[in-house]
Design a protein around this motif. Structure first.
Motif, PDB file in Angstrom:
ATOM      1  N   GLY A  43      26.832  40.508  36.521  1.00 32.82           N
ATOM      2  CA  GLY A  43      26.729  41.774  37.243  1.00 32.82           C
ATOM      3  C   GLY A  43      26.950  42.959  36.326  1.00 32.82           C
ATOM      4  N   ASP A  44      27.213  44.126  36.944  1.00 39.30           N
ATOM      5  CA  ASP A  44      27.336  45.361  36.170  1.00 39.30           C
ATOM      6  C   ASP A  44      28.744  45.621  35.666  1.00 39.30           C
ATOM      7  N   GLY A  45      29.679  44.715  35.977  1.00 40.75           N
ATOM      8  CA  GLY A  45      31.041  44.875  35.489  1.00 40.75           C
ATOM      9  C   GLY A  45      31.880  45.842  36.297  1.00 40.75           C
ATOM     10  N   GLN A  46      31.315  46.404  37.359  1.00 37.90           N
ATOM     11  CA  GLN A  46      32.052  47.360  38.188  1.00 37.90           C
ATOM     12  C   GLN A  46      32.872  46.620  39.241  1.00 37.90           C
ATOM     13  N   LEU A  47      34.150  46.986  39.350  1.00 36.99           N
ATOM     14  CA  LEU A  47      34.996  46.423  40.405  1.00 36.99           C
ATOM     15  C   LEU A  47      34.627  47.050  41.747  1.00 36.99           C
ATOM     16  N   LYS A  48      34.839  46.303  42.805  1.00 32.76           N
ATOM     17  CA  LYS A  48      34.553  46.791  44.154  1.00 32.76           C
ATOM     18  C   LYS A  48      35.843  46.810  44.968  1.00 32.76           C
TER      19      LYS A  48
ATOM     20  N   GLN B 207      36.042  38.405  52.553  1.00 33.11           N
ATOM     21  CA  GLN B 207      34.860  38.767  51.778  1.00 33.11           C
ATOM     22  C   GLN B 207      35.158  39.930  50.836  1.00 33.11           C
ATOM     23  N   ALA B 208      35.958  40.885  51.315  1.00 28.96           N
ATOM     24  CA  ALA B 208      36.305  42.038  50.481  1.00 28.96           C
ATOM     25  C   ALA B 208      37.193  41.623  49.314  1.00 28.96           C
ATOM     26  N   LEU B 209      38.134  40.704  49.556  1.00 26.84           N
ATOM     27  CA  LEU B 209      38.990  40.222  48.469  1.00 26.84           C
ATOM     28  C   LEU B 209      38.166  39.550  47.379  1.00 26.84           C
ATOM     29  N   LEU B 210      37.231  38.717  47.785  1.00 32.11           N
ATOM     30  CA  LEU B 210      36.395  38.026  46.797  1.00 32.11           C
ATOM     31  C   LEU B 210      35.472  38.995  46.073  1.00 32.11           C
ATOM     32  N   ALA B 211      34.961  39.989  46.790  1.00 34.15           N
ATOM     33  CA  ALA B 211      34.089  40.980  46.151  1.00 34.15           C
ATOM     34  C   ALA B 211      34.840  41.822  45.131  1.00 34.15           C
TER      35      ALA B 211
END
Length: 324
Positions: free
Chosen positions: A266-271, A255-259
């Motif tokens: 969206g806001d264009g911010q990487l997670k 889930q973290a890899l996909l996020a």
């Protein structure tokens, strides 16, 4: 009628490195198989064991590493138990490999026609003349323009995309049944990436290849893979058909890899994923993702088994919090 066995079967593979007098597992008890015309993608951050898995399969591990348990069957031949001569006979013949960076993988002082034809002379006993003619055919197959005129050219005289095509021709020279592609589109622009991936897919269908694709690029996985295996710290933490993986990622790391993927909406911010993969000498004995996991429990000090997701035997996860 007896079903044809998969060209590549890996059973309980553990690969270890000896550091400071201790044995550390860089790949830990992983199993998978790849059928003809199927692509299995290995994904995960750097240091998660993807390339070490590929090197284990090909028998090209560095001197400090070794396969300490398990079997690797290439067309039924166990690469672990086989002699070095048998492994050498299989490499380049039954197993082809596309390396990350062709500029450093191709020999800079030999013409590419000779480099492509060398495997044919070594494994199939072709003469220099016959190998050169076959090299021309292979360069045409991978769509290198004016192939006959470029047989005597050197790697530095090709663009990055053309060098990768030469690398593919070399990997397929002996018509292997297994193709390992380790980051085959690294450092290529998006247009050339698409061309190279389309070429590999076309050749896969034509030759019936079983493809092991190693990549960080989940967009590539979505477009070309049939199944996905997510690795973390040398463990497989999730395995699924590609659609199930993107529709229903289950392990917190998946889930973290996909996020963390860039998205148009969206806001264009990487997670980014907090923290980093622990050094090999500091890996926990249980779930190796636990130091970065928002769902960590005390039981995570023990390694869970792979369990089906939603009763689907093709979709499995290794996580105490997700076990059913």
């Amino acid at each position: 009628m007896t079903a044809t066995p998969p060209p590549l079967v890996v059973e309980g593979l553990t690969t270890s490195i000896r550091l400071d007098g201790r044995l550390h597992h860089v790949v830990r008890d992983i199993s998978f198989e790849i059928r003809a015309e199927e692509t299995l993608a290995l994904v995960g951050e750097s240091g998660c064991g993807k390339s070490m898995t590929a090197l284990s399969v090909t028998g090209l591990l560095p001197p400090i590493a070794s396969v300490t348990s398990g079997r690797i069957l290439v067309e039924g031949v166990d690469m672990v138990a086989a002699s070095e001569k048998t492994r050498e006979d299989l490499r380049g013949d039954r197993i082809g490999m596309i390396f990350q960076e062709p500029m450093t993988s191709l020999n800079p002082v030999l013409p590419i026609g000779f480099q492509v034809g060398e495997a044919l002379m070594r494994h199939h006993g072709l003469s220099k003349k016959a190998a050169r003619e076959r090299a021309r055919e292979l360069l045409e197959l991978v769509r290198v323009p004016a192939a006959a005129e470029r047989l005597d050219a050197y790697p530095h005289q090709f663009s990055g995309g053309m060098r990768q095509r030469v690398m593919i021709a070399l990997a397929l020279a002996c018509r292997p049944s297994v193709l390992i592609a380790d980051e085959p589109t690294t450092a290529l622009d998006v247009t050339i990436q698409a061309q190279v991936l389309a070429l590999v897919a076309d050749l896969q269908k034509r030759e019936g290849l079983a493809v092991l694709l190693i990549t960080h690029n989940l967009g590539v996985v979505a477009s070309v893979a049939d199944r996905v295996m997510v690795m973390y710290g040398g463990d497989v933490v999730e395995s699924a058909p590609v659609k199930a993986f993107f529709d229903r990622p289950t392990h917190p790391y998946s889930q973290a890899l996909l996020a963390a993927m860039p998205r148009i909406e969206g806001d264009g911010q990487l997670k980014p994923i907090p923290g980093q993969v622990p050094p090999l000498t500091e890996m926990p004995s249980g779930c190796r993702f636990q130091s970065r996991c928002p769902l960590r429990q005390e039981i995570c000090d023990r390694l869970p088994e792979m369990t089906p997701v939603g009763g689907d035997p093709e979709h499995k996860v290794r996580c105490w919090a997700r076990s059913e």
